[in-house]
Write a protein that holds these residues in place. Structure first.
Motif, mmCIF file in Angstrom:
data_model
loop_
_atom_site.group_PDB
_atom_site.id
_atom_site.type_symbol
_atom_site.label_atom_id
_atom_site.label_comp_id
_atom_site.label_asym_id
_atom_site.label_seq_id
_atom_site.Cartn_x
_atom_site.Cartn_y
_atom_site.Cartn_z
ATOM 1 N N LEU A 391 0.849 -1.200 0.000
ATOM 2 C CA LEU A 391 0.000 0.000 0.000
ATOM 3 C C LEU A 391 0.881 1.245 0.000
ATOM 4 N N ASP A 392 0.304 2.368 -0.459
ATOM 5 C CA ASP A 392 1.010 3.654 -0.393
ATOM 6 C C ASP A 392 0.489 4.525 0.741
ATOM 7 N N GLY A 393 -0.722 4.222 1.189
ATOM 8 C CA GLY A 393 -1.281 5.047 2.251
ATOM 9 C C GLY A 393 -2.664 4.570 2.625
ATOM 10 N N PHE A 394 -3.374 5.429 3.363
ATOM 11 C CA PHE A 394 -4.638 4.994 3.958
ATOM 12 C C PHE A 394 -5.720 6.049 3.797
ATOM 13 N N ASN A 395 -6.952 5.575 3.619
ATOM 14 C CA ASN A 395 -8.142 6.406 3.768
ATOM 15 C C ASN A 395 -8.709 6.069 5.136
ATOM 16 N N LEU A 396 -8.610 7.008 6.052
ATOM 17 C CA LEU A 396 -8.974 6.731 7.446
ATOM 18 C C LEU A 396 -10.447 7.007 7.705
ATOM 19 N N THR A 397 -11.141 5.996 8.188
ATOM 20 C CA THR A 397 -12.545 6.184 8.559
ATOM 21 C C THR A 397 -12.600 6.908 9.906
ATOM 22 N N TYR A 398 -13.754 7.432 10.223
ATOM 23 C CA TYR A 398 -13.905 7.973 11.581
ATOM 24 C C TYR A 398 -14.983 7.204 12.320
ATOM 25 N N GLN A 399 -14.877 7.230 13.644
ATOM 26 C CA GLN A 399 -15.909 6.647 14.489
ATOM 27 C C GLN A 399 -16.706 7.770 15.148
ATOM 28 N N VAL A 400 -15.989 8.690 15.774
ATOM 29 C CA VAL A 400 -16.632 9.819 16.438
ATOM 30 C C VAL A 400 -16.010 11.090 15.856
ATOM 31 N N MET A 401 -16.851 11.934 15.351
ATOM 32 C CA MET A 401 -16.363 13.154 14.682
ATOM 33 C C MET A 401 -16.443 14.345 15.625
ATOM 34 N N PRO A 402 -15.394 15.191 15.727
ATOM 35 C CA PRO A 402 -14.107 15.121 15.025
ATOM 36 C C PRO A 402 -13.037 14.363 15.802
ATOM 37 N N GLU A 403 -13.449 13.702 16.915
ATOM 38 C CA GLU A 403 -12.477 13.084 17.825
ATOM 39 C C GLU A 403 -11.460 12.190 17.097
ATOM 40 N N THR A 404 -11.967 11.347 16.165
ATOM 41 C CA THR A 404 -11.067 10.405 15.486
ATOM 42 C C THR A 404 -9.917 11.146 14.803
ATOM 43 N N PHE A 405 -10.253 12.211 14.078
ATOM 44 C CA PHE A 405 -9.203 12.894 13.307
ATOM 45 C C PHE A 405 -8.331 13.780 14.204
ATOM 46 N N VAL A 406 -8.932 14.398 15.223
ATOM 47 C CA VAL A 406 -8.137 15.220 16.149
ATOM 48 C C VAL A 406 -7.122 14.323 16.869
ATOM 49 N N ASP A 407 -7.566 13.160 17.340
ATOM 50 C CA ASP A 407 -6.655 12.232 18.031
ATOM 51 C C ASP A 407 -5.536 11.775 17.103
#
Ligand SMILES: Cc1cc2nc3c(=O)[nH]c(=O)nc-3n(C[C@H](O)[C@H](O)[C@H](O)COP(=O)(O)O)c2cc1C
Length: 471
Positions: A391-407
């Motif tokens: 793989l070259d990278g990832f598409n990251l899903t979120y569970q709780v917005m915006p917590e997943t991406f802030v973390d």
């Protein structure tokens, strides 16, 4: 040199996206998706974390395979209600300088002529940061809403897509020469008509006569994403895509999928390294492994199993509403997403999935694998995925917005940077330049380059007629 990990946030203009039921979590704000501030805040967070882009999924139609009704999708907020993904992009572009935008648009329900103009407009407004995830849809509900009895057969959709691409390449690459727009106040000439060319396309599925309406945008053709994994889907991706999105629960499936794809890319005369492959991934991170595991348990308590099976039914075209939890998931072939049923059946014959296990799995991050742990553990796992699957990278899903991406931005990004496997800053230029280090335009042997005119024309092209010649 160590591969630099590429990252997109995986999102959709709706609540919950890939984590059915999690919109009920007290910290989740995804029900604010109807406000611009929700999207501009998210865009700022992602750019702070040097994400390559936000990847916006979209599905025309409702998930009404489960129970032959849209009720369960509506009740659980499973990707409905859903707003238009393109309209939030200019707002996010206005508050960022580098973040890319990969937007999913189906080619099954919009003629190529107005679609090409919309993409050119977005390329202008984002200053060359737009990408297009090419999809053909998979829900009969969309076809019915658009006046068709049912969706077009799986393989025929890819044939139509081939011709659609030819038309939009002609519009984006071949209609306007680079120096067509003069904006010459002295002579009163805004555009030199001899440098604007009429597209005359008469094919099996499309007839288009006319000039492209937008003036040349930074990238012309947007960065092309695709996510088909069937053999037809991979052949299409190998011919057209610059970025491919794969989603499967295990490395045993993802690794061989990527190997097959890169082989097909090479067979088309393209460099396999010219295609970046992003894997769908879910990361639940905490300061420590224990904190991350506690967070996973908390998230799990909000999962809607019914919502998960609504998703699974929609992707696969199989109604799981009458199944018992212990029933084994069996393979069938139909006109929905082939890879969606394959990944829980024939793609890994050593792993038997029951319906209950699939619902549990999809509840957190859809069909993606889940990594849970401290920043160090997460970084180890991401590295292992890249090493073992190519793989070259990832598409990251979120569970709780915006917590997943802030973390992720606060805890994982610094760890990846410390290891030298993630950028500390953006490189300049358009999305294509940031991803591939080349110029803003697609280059031969990519098929889009065949339609280019003027100084950059590839010799031997079949080119559209100049407008002036028509007069
Ligand atoms: C990870 C992943 C994400 C996808 N996202 C979308 C989407 O947002 N909208 C859509 O209509 N199709 C989406 N698809 C479906 C694909 O674009 C494609 O139409 C589908 O996989 C059928 O092709 P296949 O049978 O060749 O896999 C996605 C597929 C995968 C594997």
């Amino acid at each position: 040199m160590t591969k630099q990990i590429r990252l997109n946030a995986f999102d959709m203009n709706c609540v919950g996206h890939q984590s059915p039921g999690l919109w009920r979590h007290p910290r989740d704000t995804s029900s604010n998706y109807t406000s611009l501030a929700y999207w501009t805040d998210l865009a700022r967070t992602l750019e702070r974390g040097k994400f390559d882009g936000i990847f916006l999924a979209d599905v025309m139609g409702v998930y009404d395979v489960y129970g032959s009704s849209p009720d369960a999708a509506l009740r659980n907020g499973v990707q409905v209600p859903v707003n238009d993904p393109t309209l939030i992009i200019p707002a996010m572009a206005a508050v960022t300088e580098h973040l890319g935008f990969g937007v999913t648009c189906t080619l099954s329900y919009e003629p190529p002529y107005p679609f090409a103009r919309r993409m050119s407009t977005l390329d202008h407004l984002t200053n060359g940061r737009i990408g297009w995830n090419i999809v053909t849809g998979y829900l009969d509900s969309a076809a019915k809403a658009m006046g068709q009895a049912r969706q077009v057969a799986h393989d025929t959709r890819y044939e139509i897509a081939e011709e659609y691409m030819e038309v939009v390449y002609k519009l984006w690459e071949g209609s306007w020469e680079d120096d067509a727009v003069r904006r010459d106040r002295a002579s009163g000439i805004y555009t030199d008509p001899s440098k604007v060319h009429r597209v005359a396309h008469h094919g099996t599925y499309f007839d288009v006569e006319g000039i492209h309406l937008s003036e040349p945008s930074p990238q012309r053709t947007p960065v092309l994403y695709q996510a088909g994994s069937s053999s037809k889907g991979q052949a299409f991706a190998a011919g057209h895509s610059e970025c491919v999105f794969v989603g499967a629960p295990s490395r045993q499936i993802v690794g061989p999928t990527i190997a097959r794809l890169r082989k097909q890319v090479a067979a088309q005369g393209r460099d396999p390294a010219d295609v970046l492959v992003f894997g769908m991934m879910t990361v639940i991170v905490g300061e420590t492994d224990e904190a991350a595991l506690r967070r996973l348990e908390d998230y799990k308590s909000y999962v809607s199993h019914e919502g998960a099976l609504v998703l699974m039914s929609g992707w696969t075209g199989i109604d799981f509403s009458g199944c018992k939890s212990e029933d084994v998931v069996r393979h069938i072939r139909n006109d929905a997403v082939h890879s969606a049923i394959d990944r829980f059946t024939i793609a890994d014959p050593d792993r038997i999935w029951t319906v209950g296990e699939v619902a549990d799995f999809i509840g957190i991050g859809g069909a993606s694998p889940v990594i849970v742990g401290s920043p160090g553990r997460v970084a180890d796992e991401l590295e292992a995925w890249i090493r073992e699957t190519d793989l070259d990278g990832f598409n990251l899903t979120y569970q709780v917005m915006p917590e997943t991406f802030v973390d992720f931005v606060d805890l994982v990004v610094p760890e990846l940077q410390r290891r030298g496997i993630y950028k500390r800053d953006y490189s300049p230029g358009s999305l294509r330049e940031k991803l591939f280090g080349s110029g803003p335009r697609l280059r031969a042997p990519h098929p889009a380059a065949r339609y280019r005119r003027g100084a950059e024309a590839v010799t031997g092209d079949i080119l559209p007629e100049p407008v002036a010649a028509l007069r």
